[in-house]
Design a protein around this motif. Structure first.
Motif, PDB file in Angstrom:
ATOM      1  N   PHE A  23       0.695  -1.146   0.017  1.00  0.00           N
ATOM      2  CA  PHE A  23       0.012   0.052   0.055  1.00  0.00           C
ATOM      3  C   PHE A  23       0.881   1.488  -0.158  1.00  0.00           C
ATOM      4  N   THR A  24       2.074   1.149   0.246  1.00  0.00           N
ATOM      5  CA  THR A  24       3.119   2.280   0.315  1.00  0.00           C
ATOM      6  C   THR A  24       4.300   2.276  -0.747  1.00  0.00           C
ATOM      7  N   THR A  25       4.324   1.497  -1.755  1.00  0.00           N
ATOM      8  CA  THR A  25       5.372   1.199  -2.490  1.00  0.00           C
ATOM      9  C   THR A  25       6.067   2.417  -3.150  1.00  0.00           C
ATOM     10  N   ASP A  26       5.210   3.451  -3.353  1.00  0.00           N
ATOM     11  CA  ASP A  26       5.377   4.630  -3.754  1.00  0.00           C
ATOM     12  C   ASP A  26       5.549   5.630  -3.006  1.00  0.00           C
ATOM     13  N   LEU A  27       5.422   5.632  -1.885  1.00  0.00           N
ATOM     14  CA  LEU A  27       5.337   6.520  -0.633  1.00  0.00           C
ATOM     15  C   LEU A  27       6.484   6.393   0.321  1.00  0.00           C
ATOM     16  N   GLU A  28       6.976   5.143   0.535  1.00  0.00           N
ATOM     17  CA  GLU A  28       8.027   4.757   1.604  1.00  0.00           C
ATOM     18  C   GLU A  28       9.062   3.849   0.839  1.00  0.00           C
ATOM     19  N   LEU A  29      10.443   4.279   1.320  1.00  0.00           N
ATOM     20  CA  LEU A  29      11.505   3.548   0.992  1.00  0.00           C
ATOM     21  C   LEU A  29      11.555   2.082   1.805  1.00  0.00           C
ATOM     22  N   HIS A  30      11.432   1.093   0.896  1.00  0.00           N
ATOM     23  CA  HIS A  30      11.443  -0.354   1.661  1.00  0.00           C
ATOM     24  C   HIS A  30      12.892  -0.770   1.957  1.00  0.00           C
ATOM     25  N   TYR A  31      13.130  -0.930   3.330  1.00  0.00           N
ATOM     26  CA  TYR A  31      14.396  -0.933   4.043  1.00  0.00           C
ATOM     27  C   TYR A  31      14.379  -2.208   4.823  1.00  0.00           C
ATOM     28  N   ARG A  32      15.248  -3.320   4.578  1.00  0.00           N
ATOM     29  CA  ARG A  32      15.011  -4.538   5.270  1.00  0.00           C
ATOM     30  C   ARG A  32      16.040  -4.584   6.590  1.00  0.00           C
ATOM     31  N   ARG A  33      17.077  -3.931   6.569  1.00  0.00           N
ATOM     32  CA  ARG A  33      17.973  -4.239   7.709  1.00  0.00           C
ATOM     33  C   ARG A  33      17.548  -3.409   8.837  1.00  0.00           C
ATOM     34  N   PRO A  34      17.813  -4.090  10.133  1.00  0.00           N
ATOM     35  CA  PRO A  34      17.399  -3.182  11.179  1.00  0.00           C
ATOM     36  C   PRO A  34      17.935  -1.905  11.481  1.00  0.00           C
ATOM     37  N   LEU A  35      17.086  -0.923  11.690  1.00  0.00           N
ATOM     38  CA  LEU A  35      17.457   0.552  11.793  1.00  0.00           C
ATOM     39  C   LEU A  35      17.671   0.730  13.450  1.00  0.00           C
ATOM     40  N   ASP A  36      19.205   1.142  13.787  1.00  0.00           N
ATOM     41  CA  ASP A  36      19.457   1.618  15.316  1.00  0.00           C
ATOM     42  C   ASP A  36      18.745   2.914  15.301  1.00  0.00           C
ATOM     43  N   ILE A  37      17.594   3.254  15.905  1.00  0.00           N
ATOM     44  CA  ILE A  37      17.181   4.906  15.835  1.00  0.00           C
ATOM     45  C   ILE A  37      18.057   5.712  16.785  1.00  0.00           C
ATOM     46  N   ARG A  38      18.537   5.069  18.035  1.00  0.00           N
ATOM     47  CA  ARG A  38      19.358   5.770  18.713  1.00  0.00           C
ATOM     48  C   ARG A  38      20.512   6.455  17.916  1.00  0.00           C
ATOM     49  N   LEU A  39      21.168   5.511  17.384  1.00  0.00           N
ATOM     50  CA  LEU A  39      22.535   5.744  16.568  1.00  0.00           C
ATOM     51  C   LEU A  39      22.077   6.900  15.485  1.00  0.00           C
ATOM     52  N   MET A  40      21.046   6.806  14.756  1.00  0.00           N
ATOM     53  CA  MET A  40      20.644   7.678  13.633  1.00  0.00           C
ATOM     54  C   MET A  40      20.424   9.135  14.301  1.00  0.00           C
ATOM     55  N   ARG A  41      19.796   9.223  15.520  1.00  0.00           N
ATOM     56  CA  ARG A  41      19.594  10.353  15.966  1.00  0.00           C
ATOM     57  C   ARG A  41      20.772  11.018  16.240  1.00  0.00           C
ATOM     58  N   GLU A  42      21.812  10.137  16.810  1.00  0.00           N
ATOM     59  CA  GLU A  42      23.237  10.768  17.294  1.00  0.00           C
ATOM     60  C   GLU A  42      23.615  11.263  16.078  1.00  0.00           C
ATOM     61  N   ALA A  43      23.645  10.737  14.846  1.00  0.00           N
ATOM     62  CA  ALA A  43      24.280  10.826  13.636  1.00  0.00           C
ATOM     63  C   ALA A  43      23.670  12.397  13.256  1.00  0.00           C
ATOM     64  N   ALA A  44      22.400  12.489  13.296  1.00  0.00           N
ATOM     65  CA  ALA A  44      21.574  13.594  12.628  1.00  0.00           C
ATOM     66  C   ALA A  44      21.994  14.798  13.626  1.00  0.00           C
ATOM     67  N   SER A  45      22.179  14.630  14.596  1.00  0.00           N
ATOM     68  CA  SER A  45      22.510  15.836  15.532  1.00  0.00           C
ATOM     69  C   SER A  45      23.791  16.554  14.989  1.00  0.00           C
ATOM     70  N   ASP A  46      24.563  15.942  14.320  1.00  0.00           N
ATOM     71  CA  ASP A  46      25.781  16.405  13.756  1.00  0.00           C
ATOM     72  C   ASP A  46      25.421  17.493  12.753  1.00  0.00           C
TER      73      ASP A  46
END
Length: 245
Positions: free
Chosen positions: A123-146
């Motif tokens: 239902f969202t194939t043209d609205l969201e990127l399909h990404y199979r690997r687990p996402l470390d949300i805390r790590l991504m937040r830390e990186a985004a702050s830079d």
């Protein structure tokens, strides 16, 4: 002559971006055609931003001029009657003569959506990127702050020109997980070509261990596009909000 401030939303799947092109269907071309029929006069609209092929907008502003005294409700209903189902007029109001959708804009906020699951969501194939690997949300937040603050984002832009300034200010980046969907919101005073998609691609690279958080300042300072991550696919991106005085 009336100067109008118009808000619209569109699903960009079927369009080669917003800006008119000679050999491809764009949102601007479709909207101008619909409004020309509605107002029975040639219409040119001026958008708040360019968008890439396949990119969406939940709130997109354009300005235009007309002498027709059409009330806002009639304008919205009439325009939507001529537009396809993937483009909608949300609001219209009279603006001062000096208002311009692009040059009067003070900030923009983009949203990038990731479907984080082994299985795709049909239902969202043209609205969201399909990404199979687990996402470390805390790590991504830390990186985004830079990336928050005023920086030279030349490493996060394609199609640079010599006269173009690559300094931009990012006010805020948030990373939130809602079920299988990860939502990134990026708000800034302006964005370079492909900048948000490259930021997302770099954060995914951090998640995959290809970049350490400690490397991001060096990548920014290098002003080298080859140092930053991939350009994330366009269909996960949408212009979420635009801000005016």
């Amino acid at each position: 002559m009336r100067n109008l401030k118009v808000m619209m939303a569109f699903r960009g799947t079927n369009y080669h971006g917003f800006q008119r092109q000679p050999n491809a269907l764009t949102v601007q071309e479709v909207v101008e055609g619909a409004l020309s029929k509605l107002l029975n006069e040639p219409v040119t609209i001026y958008g708040c931003s360019r968008t890439d092929t396949g990119v969406h907008a939940q709130q997109f502003c354009f300005s235009m001029q007309t002498e027709k005294p059409l009330p806002p409700r009639n304008f919205i209903r009439g325009a939507c009657g001529y537009l396809p189902e993937d483009i909608s007029i949300l609001s219209v109001e009279d603006a001062p003569p000096e208002f311009h959708a692009r040059y009067s804009c003070r900030a923009k906020q983009y949203m990038y959506r990731i479907h984080n699951s082994e299985s795709k969501n049909p239902f969202t194939t043209d609205l969201e990127l399909h990404y199979r690997r687990p996402l470390d949300i805390r790590l991504m937040r830390e990186a985004a702050s830079d990336f928050v603050g005023t920086h030279d984002f030349a490493s996060f832009c394609t199609n640079l020109t010599e006269k173009q300034t690559t300094v931009r200010t990012i006010y805020d980046i948030t990373v939130e997980k809602q079920g299988d969907t990860v939502i990134l919101l990026v708000k800034g005073n302006g964005f370079l070509y492909n900048m948000v998609r490259i930021l997302v691609g770099t954060l995914l690279g951090v998640n995959e261990g290809r970049y350490a958080v400690s490397e991001l300042d060096e990548i920014l300072a290098s002003r080298d596009r080859l140092r930053a991550g991939m350009t994330a696919q366009p269909h996960g991106l949408s212009l979420y909000r635009v801000f005016y005085d």
